[in-house]
Design a protein around this motif. Structure first.
Motif, mmCIF file in Angstrom:
data_model
loop_
_atom_site.group_PDB
_atom_site.id
_atom_site.type_symbol
_atom_site.label_atom_id
_atom_site.label_comp_id
_atom_site.label_asym_id
_atom_site.label_seq_id
_atom_site.Cartn_x
_atom_site.Cartn_y
_atom_site.Cartn_z
ATOM 1 N N PHE A 149 -68.410 -33.180 -44.229
ATOM 2 C CA PHE A 149 -69.639 -32.844 -44.951
ATOM 3 C C PHE A 149 -70.437 -31.784 -44.193
ATOM 4 C CE2 PHE A 149 -69.498 -36.221 -48.119
ATOM 5 C CZ PHE A 149 -70.209 -35.638 -49.149
ATOM 6 N N PHE A 150 -70.519 -31.935 -42.869
ATOM 7 C CA PHE A 150 -71.202 -30.914 -42.048
ATOM 8 C C PHE A 150 -70.544 -29.556 -42.281
ATOM 9 C CE2 PHE A 150 -72.413 -34.114 -38.430
ATOM 10 C CZ PHE A 150 -73.388 -34.653 -39.241
ATOM 11 N N ASP B 62 -68.262 -37.505 -42.343
ATOM 12 C CA ASP B 62 -69.464 -36.782 -41.902
ATOM 13 C C ASP B 62 -69.111 -35.392 -41.391
ATOM 14 O OD1 ASP B 62 -71.412 -38.535 -42.534
ATOM 15 O OD2 ASP B 62 -71.703 -39.331 -40.498
ATOM 16 N N ILE C 169 -77.537 -35.507 -44.447
ATOM 17 C CA ILE C 169 -76.132 -35.844 -44.734
ATOM 18 C C ILE C 169 -75.798 -37.211 -44.145
ATOM 19 C CG2 ILE C 169 -73.748 -35.238 -44.144
ATOM 20 C CD1 ILE C 169 -74.651 -32.247 -44.355
ATOM 21 N N TYR D 91 -80.829 -26.408 -48.704
ATOM 22 C CA TYR D 91 -79.544 -26.828 -48.161
ATOM 23 C C TYR D 91 -79.720 -28.227 -47.569
ATOM 24 C CZ TYR D 91 -78.083 -21.997 -48.608
ATOM 25 O OH TYR D 91 -77.772 -20.765 -49.110
ATOM 26 N N PRO D 92 -78.738 -29.103 -47.767
ATOM 27 C CA PRO D 92 -78.877 -30.429 -47.157
ATOM 28 C C PRO D 92 -78.875 -30.304 -45.634
ATOM 29 C CG PRO D 92 -76.694 -30.171 -48.148
ATOM 30 C CD PRO D 92 -77.478 -28.948 -48.507
ATOM 31 N N SER D 93 -79.747 -31.050 -44.967
ATOM 32 C CA SER D 93 -79.752 -31.009 -43.499
ATOM 33 C C SER D 93 -78.718 -31.996 -42.970
ATOM 34 C CB SER D 93 -81.133 -31.375 -42.968
ATOM 35 O OG SER D 93 -81.343 -32.758 -43.166
ATOM 36 N N PHE D 94 -78.329 -31.808 -41.699
ATOM 37 C CA PHE D 94 -77.353 -32.726 -41.095
ATOM 38 C C PHE D 94 -77.897 -34.150 -41.074
ATOM 39 C CE2 PHE D 94 -74.265 -29.909 -38.494
ATOM 40 C CZ PHE D 94 -74.095 -29.097 -39.597
ATOM 41 N N LYS D 95 -79.199 -34.281 -40.779
ATOM 42 C CA LYS D 95 -79.789 -35.629 -40.769
ATOM 43 C C LYS D 95 -79.759 -36.216 -42.174
ATOM 44 C CE LYS D 95 -82.287 -35.650 -36.520
ATOM 45 N NZ LYS D 95 -83.522 -35.688 -35.751
ATOM 46 N N LEU E 262 -73.652 -22.667 -46.921
ATOM 47 C CA LEU E 262 -74.770 -21.825 -46.481
ATOM 48 C C LEU E 262 -74.287 -20.416 -46.111
ATOM 49 C CD1 LEU E 262 -77.622 -22.890 -44.058
ATOM 50 C CD2 LEU E 262 -76.554 -20.677 -43.853
ATOM 51 N N ASP F 64 -82.751 -24.713 -39.479
ATOM 52 C CA ASP F 64 -83.392 -25.683 -40.375
ATOM 53 C C ASP F 64 -82.418 -26.777 -40.801
ATOM 54 O OD1 ASP F 64 -85.661 -24.187 -40.230
ATOM 55 O OD2 ASP F 64 -85.423 -23.215 -42.188
ATOM 56 N N MET F 65 -81.184 -26.387 -41.018
ATOM 57 C CA MET F 65 -80.169 -27.357 -41.447
ATOM 58 C C MET F 65 -79.869 -28.370 -40.344
ATOM 59 S SD MET F 65 -76.325 -26.491 -42.751
ATOM 60 C CE MET F 65 -76.588 -26.427 -44.514
ATOM 61 N N GLY F 66 -80.078 -27.969 -39.089
ATOM 62 C CA GLY F 66 -79.757 -28.841 -37.964
ATOM 63 C C GLY F 66 -78.425 -28.488 -37.327
ATOM 64 N N ALA G 120 -71.338 -28.148 -45.684
ATOM 65 C CA ALA G 120 -72.728 -27.686 -45.783
ATOM 66 C C ALA G 120 -72.870 -26.314 -45.123
ATOM 67 C CB ALA G 120 -73.662 -28.702 -45.125
ATOM 68 N N LEU H 130 -78.800 -34.241 -32.281
ATOM 69 C CA LEU H 130 -77.956 -35.289 -32.854
ATOM 70 C C LEU H 130 -77.013 -35.877 -31.804
ATOM 71 C CD1 LEU H 130 -77.023 -33.723 -36.325
ATOM 72 C CD2 LEU H 130 -78.740 -35.459 -35.826
#
Lengths: 325, 259
Positions: free
Chosen positions: A11-12, A8, B192, B186-190, A19, A58-60, A15, A73
């Protein structure tokens, strides 16, 4: 014990890397500089500079360490340290460390946060929505409109730094005692990670340059003097990065030695950034001094961050104090 | 509405690629979602959103059981995936790829629309979507720049050199999507984190009822005999400016037919 990052976490990182690679190129970083000779070169309009921040939101990515209610999170430094590294690699012209790493775990989710924990000159003060300020032994949040902001000319024009004054009353207390030190350590860690990312960027730029730039019929990177200089730079970076990851582990697990490890990380990352930056500038030759060329965007950010949140000397003293020498 | 998107996991184009002894691309390391497929995934997610219900299902094949590229598309919002993973698929050509993907699409119940990229970024044959349509005996529209679905019909603006053709087809149909026509999210963390628990139906060619000797290098019916590096870029022509250099530049541009 597991020493590697989880799937994870990687992956974060990927991502955020993707971006920033697409949305935060050097033209966007330069777009955050004031227009004028120092900001000359290919620059994006302000809307694109702003868009990076809202896309990260938006991505978190900004809520990763916010307590796990709503968008938060509730994750820790091991989950965001690689993200900080990526924001350093991109020289993101927004307060990621202050907002996502320092303020969010305190439950502060009020737009862009700037803080005087880093020192009297507050990075990203000009565009901040909220200030996180020391008052006595506490940290208080103050809305930007209620503070007095006096811009300061900084080496890195994209930092929009200022001195910030707020009254002695008002604001909301969000941390006290040891939590203030914890917040400080998170800022130090995030900045150390950004310095690692910046160093990697400067090294990548330089390696690409010396492969392409030819002299005497061969790429200048094939000369030993250049190769060795860059190999030394890589060694510095390779020693600093694990120290940063170790500090993330110590803070995540709230270890008693977290202050020592965080200071070790910042001292080594600051030293590495100075070494890599000097090598990058030298190996680029004259083009490295050109404002239209991108190197200075990363070099000046690394100078600014090496001095912020305590410089290498200050952190070495803190390590010395922690181990009793 | 249920949409199937054919996606390919490819070696990261940012890393220097390497070739196997049989001249096929090395696919042993980490594979990522082919960027050209992200447009199809985005379009599928938008169509399902607009239809007010349904799922996006990914269909992919790989010689190993790598799923990290699929996970990116699942993190974007796809609901599930079918991955045909079999060493027998190494060295597959375009037609056997189409046969395997068509059989995998058959495992997805109630697929109304099948989207694919126009071509992959590592193989560039650009023939697989039409071959899938041929194998499944479905109508096919290529080079879509805009797709709408209503009342069992798909309407497509099909990109041409001069503009676009307006095409229609009954569903189900296969549509190949031109790169760059939508902005992939874009994929969000949630997203993912949620992607980890989304179902990936991993099957072999035998599970699909396909003879392993009919696919991959064995069944491709073609062989890569030789690979040569692209020629190095030649130095440009240097013109001394004797006051007439602009005429030579105009001649040069005229030769390129850009004037």
């Amino acid at each position: 014990m597991r020493f590697a990052f989880t799937e994870d976490q990687l992956f974060f990182r990927d991502a955020v890397r993707d971006l920033l690679d697409k949305e935060c190129g050097p033209d966007v970083v330069r777009g955050a500089w004031p227009a004028g000779p120092a900001g000359a070169g290919a620059r994006s309009p302000a809307a694109r500079v702003e868009a990076v921040w809202s896309r990260l939101a938006d991505m978190g990515a900004l809520a990763v360490a916010l307590p796990a209610v709503g968008d938060g999170l509730g994750l820790g430094p091991l989950d965001w340290v690689l993200l900080a590294e990526e924001t350093g690699y991109a020289a993101l012209p927004h307060p990621f460390v202050e907002t996502a790493c320092v303020a969010a775990p305190l439950g502060v989710a009020a737009g862009r946060v700037a803080t005087d924990l880093a020192g009297a000159v507050v990075p990203f003060a000009a565009g901040a929505d909220t200030f996180l300020l020391r008052r006595g032994g506490e940290l208080v949040t103050v809305a930007a409109a209620e503070a007095q902001v006096s811009p300061v000319a900084a080496v890195d024009g994209a930092l929009a730094a200022a001195r910030v004054q707020a009254g002695t009353t008002g604001g909301r207390v969000v941390a006290a005692n040891e939590d203030v030190e914890r917040a400080f350590d998170r800022g130090v860690l995030g900045t150390a990670a950004q310095l690692v990312g910046l160093s990697q960027r400067m090294l990548d730029l330089t390696v690409a340059y010396v492969r392409e730039r030819r002299q005497f019929g061969v790429p200048v990177g094939s000369f030993q003097a250049v190769k060795h200089r860059l190999a030394d730079a890589l060694v510095h970076l390779s020693f600093a990065r694990p120290a940063v990851h170790r500090a993330a582990w110590s803070i995540t697990h709230d270890r008693p030695e977290r202050g020592r490890d965080t200071s070790m990380a910042k001292a080594m990352a600051s030293d590495a950034a100075r070494e890599v930056g000097a090598a990058a500038l030298q190996c680029h030759g004259a083009i490295g001094y050109t404002v239209e060329y991108d190197l200075h965007l990363y070099l000046k950010r690394s100078w600014a961050l090496a001095a912020a949140w305590g410089d290498a000397g200050w952190h070495r003293d803190r390590v010395g104090h922690a181990i009793g020498v | 509405m249920n949409v199937v998107v054919c996606v390919k996991q490819i070696p990261d184009p940012a890393d220097p690629g390497a070739l196997e002894e049989d001249h096929t691309l090395k696919r042993t390391g980490k594979l990522i979602l082919d960027e050209s497929d992200s447009f199809g995934v985005e379009m599928a997610l938008q169509l399902v959103d607009k239809a007010g219900g349904g799922d996006v299902t990914l269909v992919s094949m790989a010689p190993n059981d790598e799923t990290s590229g699929l996970r990116t598309a699942l993190a974007m919002g796809a609901a599930k995936a079918v991955l045909v993973s079999d060493p027998a698929l190494a060295g597959a050509g375009a037609l056997d790829t189409a046969k395997v993907l068509a059989a995998a699409i058959g495992r997805v119940e109630g697929a109304d629309l099948i989207l694919a990229a126009t071509e992959s970024s590592d193989g560039y044959t650009g023939t697989v979507p039409e071959q899938i349509a041929g194998v499944l005996d479905l109508p096919s529209i290529t080079f879509a720049k805009h797709v709408e679905v209503a009342d069992g019909t798909v309407s497509v603006q099909r990109q041409t050199e001069l503009g676009y053709d307006q095409c229609e087809s009954p569903l189900p149909a296969v549509v190949s999507v031109t790169a760059g026509v939508v902005e992939p999210r874009y994929p969000s963390f949630k997203g993912i984190m949620a992607a980890k628990s989304k179902p990936v139906d991993q099957v072999t060619v035998a599970d699909l009822g396909i003879d392993a000797s009919a696919v991959g290098a064995a069944g491709a019916g073609q062989q890569i005999v030789e690979v040569t590096p692209a020629p190095e870029r030649q130095a440009g022509e240097i013109i001394e400016d004797d006051g007439e250099a602009h005429l030579k530049i105009i001649d040069f541009l005229d030769g390129l037919k850009v004037l």
